[in-house]
Design an enzyme around this catalytic site. Structure first.
Site, PDB file in Angstrom:
ATOM      1  N   SER A 159       0.848  -1.187   0.000  1.00  7.15           N
ATOM      2  CA  SER A 159       0.000   0.000   0.000  1.00  7.15           C
ATOM      3  C   SER A 159       0.883   1.235   0.000  1.00  7.15           C
ATOM      4  O   SER A 159       2.091   1.160   0.202  1.00  7.15           O
ATOM      5  CB  SER A 159      -0.920   0.007   1.227  1.00  7.15           C
ATOM      6  OG  SER A 159      -0.159   0.034   2.422  1.00  7.15           O
ATOM      7  N   GLY A 161       2.096   3.110  -2.225  1.00  4.47           N
ATOM      8  CA  GLY A 161       3.167   3.240  -3.199  1.00  4.47           C
ATOM      9  C   GLY A 161       4.406   2.425  -2.923  1.00  4.47           C
ATOM     10  O   GLY A 161       5.377   2.493  -3.694  1.00  4.47           O
ATOM     11  N   GLU A 270      -9.444   4.913  -6.635  1.00  2.97           N
ATOM     12  CA  GLU A 270      -8.438   5.708  -7.343  1.00  2.97           C
ATOM     13  C   GLU A 270      -8.623   5.592  -8.849  1.00  2.97           C
ATOM     14  O   GLU A 270      -8.718   4.476  -9.392  1.00  2.97           O
ATOM     15  CB  GLU A 270      -7.036   5.258  -6.949  1.00  2.97           C
ATOM     16  CG  GLU A 270      -6.716   5.470  -5.483  1.00  2.97           C
ATOM     17  CD  GLU A 270      -5.312   5.054  -5.128  1.00  2.97           C
ATOM     18  OE1 GLU A 270      -4.374   5.433  -5.858  1.00  2.97           O
ATOM     19  OE2 GLU A 270      -5.143   4.334  -4.128  1.00  2.97           O
ATOM     20  N   GLU A 282      -6.989   1.539  -8.355  1.00  2.00           N
ATOM     21  CA  GLU A 282      -7.050   0.733  -7.142  1.00  2.00           C
ATOM     22  C   GLU A 282      -8.215   1.208  -6.292  1.00  2.00           C
ATOM     23  O   GLU A 282      -8.859   2.208  -6.599  1.00  2.00           O
ATOM     24  CB  GLU A 282      -5.738   0.834  -6.343  1.00  2.00           C
ATOM     25  CG  GLU A 282      -4.530   0.273  -7.063  1.00  2.00           C
ATOM     26  CD  GLU A 282      -3.246   0.373  -6.232  1.00  2.00           C
ATOM     27  OE1 GLU A 282      -3.337   0.796  -5.056  1.00  2.00           O
ATOM     28  OE2 GLU A 282      -2.179   0.044  -6.760  1.00  2.00           O
ATOM     29  N   ASP A 289      -6.154   8.317   2.170  1.00  2.00           N
ATOM     30  CA  ASP A 289      -5.254   9.366   2.639  1.00  2.00           C
ATOM     31  C   ASP A 289      -5.487  10.694   1.917  1.00  2.00           C
ATOM     32  O   ASP A 289      -5.420  11.768   2.539  1.00  2.00           O
ATOM     33  CB  ASP A 289      -3.785   8.934   2.551  1.00  2.00           C
ATOM     34  CG  ASP A 289      -3.385   8.358   1.201  1.00  2.00           C
ATOM     35  OD1 ASP A 289      -4.196   8.434   0.247  1.00  2.00           O
ATOM     36  OD2 ASP A 289      -2.262   7.833   1.094  1.00  2.00           O
ATOM     37  N   THR A 290      -5.780  10.660   0.627  1.00  2.00           N
ATOM     38  CA  THR A 290      -6.064  11.917  -0.081  1.00  2.00           C
ATOM     39  C   THR A 290      -7.327  12.583   0.450  1.00  2.00           C
ATOM     40  O   THR A 290      -7.526  13.780   0.268  1.00  2.00           O
ATOM     41  CB  THR A 290      -6.216  11.679  -1.594  1.00  2.00           C
ATOM     42  OG1 THR A 290      -7.311  10.782  -1.829  1.00  2.00           O
ATOM     43  CG2 THR A 290      -4.945  11.084  -2.191  1.00  2.00           C
ATOM     44  N   ARG A 367       5.210  10.222   6.545  1.00  2.00           N
ATOM     45  CA  ARG A 367       4.173  11.243   6.650  1.00  2.00           C
ATOM     46  C   ARG A 367       3.883  11.495   8.128  1.00  2.00           C
ATOM     47  O   ARG A 367       3.397  10.623   8.840  1.00  2.00           O
ATOM     48  CB  ARG A 367       2.922  10.764   5.919  1.00  2.00           C
ATOM     49  CG  ARG A 367       1.882  11.812   5.678  1.00  2.00           C
ATOM     50  CD  ARG A 367       0.888  11.340   4.637  1.00  2.00           C
ATOM     51  NE  ARG A 367       0.210  10.115   5.028  1.00  2.00           N
ATOM     52  CZ  ARG A 367      -0.242   9.202   4.184  1.00  2.00           C
ATOM     53  NH1 ARG A 367      -0.041   9.343   2.889  1.00  2.00           N
ATOM     54  NH2 ARG A 367      -0.875   8.144   4.614  1.00  2.00           N
TER      55      ARG A 367
END
Length: 395
Positions: A159, A161, A270, A282, A289-290, A367
């Site tokens: 997940s 990336g 996505e 996906e 998160d976005t 993050r």
């Protein structure tokens, strides 16, 4: 357990499997509604543990540990906040009457890129990039030739990336395969080889399933637009700037995929926009998160939507109240108990909020927080969020 009966009131409890920054916001929303909360993760002091009533630290792939905790706590709903969970244990628990949100099979499918791509492209029939699967270097070489260079290699299970590798020629395949599988969750050595397309922009279509007058209804929210300089989320904004045709197609694809996955709760679907192509990429079986931008842009955030859906509560049509943007705050190196500099400078910008996640340690590109900003339009909001995030230093 049947869907339908609201679960709000004294004595009700939710348990989160995964306790990151997304889980933290869900716990806050649940506590506002008087719900007892339990946070579970693989490391201590994960963000949601700061605000939950109780916490457990266990190997999330240990099915026996997961079963024991859920049996002990007996929650009214179990929310999967990450995909890296023993999903077979979730399936067993669901068969025993435990309410898993969105549902155990959706979590299992979304964790596995092979299963998810087959569901979307072959069963549901939404457009995707060209793809193939490979379990060793030789299969990867054949798959890359079939898909065409350049192409992307992604682990079957990962997940955010992790393990995404761009392969430009046959000479890079072997190294790319090894690098990709080294980032896989679990023991899988299978990768998906995807067509590499020029990405004009990316969208997240937040799509939620909830109870409405005794039946399950599926709705989509105004898409969130985002950019990834690499393969991880950096900034997002709402509303998007794409055409109404692209929005309509994106919402259609998201609804079709989410209805196939089923269950209750919000899904982050996505979508890639490349020229006149609108492609499913996906889906996350949870807040995305976005979607942190929805803390500033919407009348009901994605986190409150997920908790309401899990508890069988009504959710009116969600509205975007103001243009807004989010930008992550990233660490630059490894340290313990980080501090944050120049926060007062960031907060001096009108319309800016800062949310630190409370992670106990850092590593490069981890993050650590997010800046939220409102504006008269998305460009103004994005400028504010970028400026504020650039001021904050993680030490």
């Amino acid at each position: 357990m049947e869907f339908g009966t609201p679960l709000v009131g004294n004595g009700k409890k939710i348990l989160l499997l995964g306790s990151g920054e997304l889980g933290k916001e869900m716990v806050i929303e649940a506590q506002r509604m008087g719900i007892e909360t339990v946070a579970v993760d693989r490391y201590d002091m994960a963000p949601a543990m700061h605000v939950a009533h109780r916490k457990y630290v266990v190997d999330m792939l240990n099915g026996s540990a997961i079963r024991a905790i859920i049996k002990r706590e007996n929650p009214d709903a179990v929310i999967a906040e990450i995909e890296a969970i023993d999903t077979d244990a979730l399936l067993d628990l669901e068969d025993q009457g435990v309410r898993v949100i969105p549902n155990a099979n959706a979590v299992k499918t979304c964790m596995n890129r092979m299963q998810l791509r087959k569901l979307a492209a072959e069963k549901v029939g939404v457009p995707t990039t060209r793809y193939a699967f490979a379990s060793d270097e030789e299969e990867a070489r054949r798959a890359c030739k079939e898909v065409g260079f350049p192409c992307l290699l992604k682990p079957e299970m990962s997940s955010s990336g992790h393990g995404h590798v761009l392969v430009k020629s046959e000479d890079e395949v072997e190294k790319g395969f090894r690098e990709s599988v080294s980032h896989a969750r679990g023991k899988s050595r299978t990768v998906i080889v995807e067509e590499y397309v020029k990405v004009d922009t990316e969208l997240t279509v937040l799509t939620y399933r909830h109870m409405n007058n005794g039946s399950i209804e599926t709705r989509t929210i105004e898409p969130i637009e985002h950019q990834r300089p690499s393969y991880y989320y950096v900034e997002s904004w709402q509303p998007s700037t794409v055409s109404q045709e692209v929005i309509a197609r994106s919402r259609e694809y998201a609804t079709r995929v989410v209805n196939e996955l089923g269950g209750l709760g919000i899904f982050g679907v996505e979508i890639i926009v490349s020229g006149n192509r609108v492609l499913f990429s996906e889906v996350s079986p949870r807040p995305h998160d976005t979607g942190l931008v929805t803390l500033a842009s919407q009348d009901i955030s994605e986190f409150q939507i997920h908790v309401r859906a899990a508890l069988g509560l009504p959710i009116p049509q969600v509205r975007v109240l103001t243009p807004a943007a989010s930008h992550v705050i990233l660490a630059q190196y490894e340290t313990w108990a980080p501090s944050y500099l120049n926060v007062e400078k960031a907060l001096s910008i009108p319309g800016v909020q800062v949310r630190f996640f409370g992670k106990p340690s850092t590593y490069d590109k981890r993050r650590m927080g997010v800046v939220l900003a409102n504006g008269n339009d998305v460009n103004e909001a994005r400028d504010k969020a970028r400026k504020a995030s650039s001021l904050i230093l993680v030490k």
